[in-house]
Design a protein around this motif. Structure first.
Motif, PDB file in Angstrom:
ATOM      1  N   CYS A 125       0.801  -1.277   0.078  1.00 51.14           N
ATOM      2  CA  CYS A 125      -0.248   0.089  -0.051  1.00 51.14           C
ATOM      3  C   CYS A 125       0.808   1.298   0.078  1.00 51.14           C
ATOM      4  CB  CYS A 125      -0.926   0.003   1.264  1.00 51.14           C
ATOM      5  SG  CYS A 125      -2.046  -1.372   1.233  1.00 51.14           S
ATOM      6  N   THR A 215      -7.481  -6.632   4.617  1.00 51.25           N
ATOM      7  CA  THR A 215      -8.707  -6.057   3.573  1.00 51.25           C
ATOM      8  C   THR A 215      -8.180  -4.676   3.155  1.00 51.25           C
ATOM      9  OG1 THR A 215     -10.208  -6.704   5.763  1.00 51.25           O
ATOM     10  CG2 THR A 215     -10.794  -4.972   4.186  1.00 51.25           C
ATOM     11  N   ILE A 219      -7.961  -4.337  -1.127  1.00 53.78           N
ATOM     12  CA  ILE A 219      -8.714  -3.266  -1.818  1.00 53.78           C
ATOM     13  C   ILE A 219      -7.747  -2.445  -2.769  1.00 53.78           C
ATOM     14  CG2 ILE A 219      -9.561  -0.872  -1.406  1.00 53.78           C
ATOM     15  CD1 ILE A 219     -10.645  -1.833   1.444  1.00 53.78           C
ATOM     16  N   TYR A 222      -7.125  -4.850  -5.858  1.00 53.79           N
ATOM     17  CA  TYR A 222      -7.893  -4.765  -6.684  1.00 53.79           C
ATOM     18  C   TYR A 222      -7.962  -3.723  -7.442  1.00 53.79           C
ATOM     19  CZ  TYR A 222     -12.848  -4.957  -8.487  1.00 53.79           C
ATOM     20  OH  TYR A 222     -14.003  -4.952  -9.420  1.00 53.79           O
ATOM     21  N   ARG A 223      -7.826  -2.560  -6.901  1.00 53.19           N
ATOM     22  CA  ARG A 223      -7.552  -1.249  -7.820  1.00 53.19           C
ATOM     23  C   ARG A 223      -6.288  -1.104  -8.538  1.00 53.19           C
ATOM     24  NH1 ARG A 223      -9.659   3.065  -2.896  1.00 53.19           N
ATOM     25  NH2 ARG A 223     -11.627   2.243  -2.784  1.00 53.19           N
TER      26      ARG A 223
END
Length: 308
Positions: A125, A215, A219, A222-223
């Motif tokens: 991230c 989680t 996310i 997925y993006r």
């Protein structure tokens, strides 16, 4: 069991027909212990030896594998001695010490998995900030806290146990765990409440943190592009499998303690064996086969060994 020379002994009454199958049990458990030590130490040594595995993720994996070896050593040697002994007994002080190590290392497992989840979260991230966030000093701090925090939590509970009077001297198990609570003359509300606090701090809170971080990773993955998704799947899937496996085993242990008189000795014995065997054997297999860099080094090692 009455005290002898000021030493209180506890009888471990969870064995199933140990007189009849003692050598079968011994061979199986000895083989399991050797497999646990050899498999975990092999992957651990690969991480230590190879410089390209000196990244935070692999350092945490090495710590987790070392924790598995320590966890097994808390249980297996005493268990092997008991299989060959006429009486399966343990001094109460040694019993408390075993319970301390058992739950302390169990708590360390969850905290190490939480540290690994944080590492994966930053890597996927916040990739540009990863080198500055996951410095060596932070990794060392996480490792120290992962072993120190559970030890301090469990030590308080053990001190509380040590100051309470015993009325029972037979433990329905093959090693010392939270079942010691049933040997006390009067159930201590303080111990029960503190036990819930420990369970929350060392198990539930890290688990919630792990689920939250994964989680967020899902996310972001997925993006993102396919490369990020592949990286997330390759590095996070082994950690999730280990978490699910260990959470199930912790639940097993809680069920065994809660259903003190409602399950047969045989069922209790089988469930307990799963607790002490599955996870220490499961971890090196998962990380050895599912983590790409480790698998490559394992493959080279075995190919080199065969070549000789």
């Amino acid at each position: 069991m009455p005290t002898e020379m000021n030493v209180t002994y506890i009888t471990l009454d969870g064995h199933v027909e140990v007189e009849k199958y003692r050598y079968v049990y011994f061979v199986l458990m000895f083989t399991g212990y050797v497999l646990i030590l050899s498999s975990n130490s092999t992957v651990f040594c690969l991480i230590v030896i190879h410089r390209n595995l000196h990244e935070p993720m692999y350092v945490f994996i090495a710590a987790l594998l070392m924790n598995s070896m320590l966890f097994s050593t808390v249980v297996y040697p005493k268990l092997l001695i008991d299989f060959l002994s006429e009486k399966q007994i343990i001094a109460y002080e040694a019993c408390l010490f075993q319970a301390f190590l058992f739950y302390s290392l169990s708590g360390s497992e969850f905290l190490l998995l939480a540290a690994m989840a944080y590492d994966r979260y930053v890597s996927i991230c916040k990739p540009l900030q990863y080198p500055t966030i996951m410095r060596k000093t932070k990794v060392r701090s996480f490792l120290v806290l992962a072993w120190l925090v559970p030890a301090c939590h469990i030590a308080v509970a053990i001190v509380l146990f040590a100051h309470l009077k015993l009325c029972g001297f037979t433990l329905k198990g093959i090693f010392c765990n939270n079942s010691v609570n049933y040997l006390l003359c009067v159930a201590s509300r303080a111990i029960v409440i503190y036990g819930l606090v420990v369970l929350f701090n060392l198990s539930l809170l890290p688990m919630v943190f792990i689920l939250f971080t994964y989680t967020m990773i899902i996310i972001v993955a997925y993006r993102s592009c396919g490369k990020v998704r592949k990286k997330a799947a390759q590095t996070c899937l082994p950690h999730l499998l280990v978490l699910i496996n260990y959470s199930c085993l912790l639940t097993y242990d809680m069920i065994i303690v809660r259903l003190e008189s409602d399950i047969s000795t045989t069922v209790r014995f089988v469930m307990t064996m799963q607790i002490i065997m599955y996870n220490p054997l499961f971890n090196p297999v998962i990380y050895g086969l599912k983590v790409g860099k480790i698998y490559k080094h394992l493959k080279r090692l075995f190919c080199h060994t065969r070549g000789k």
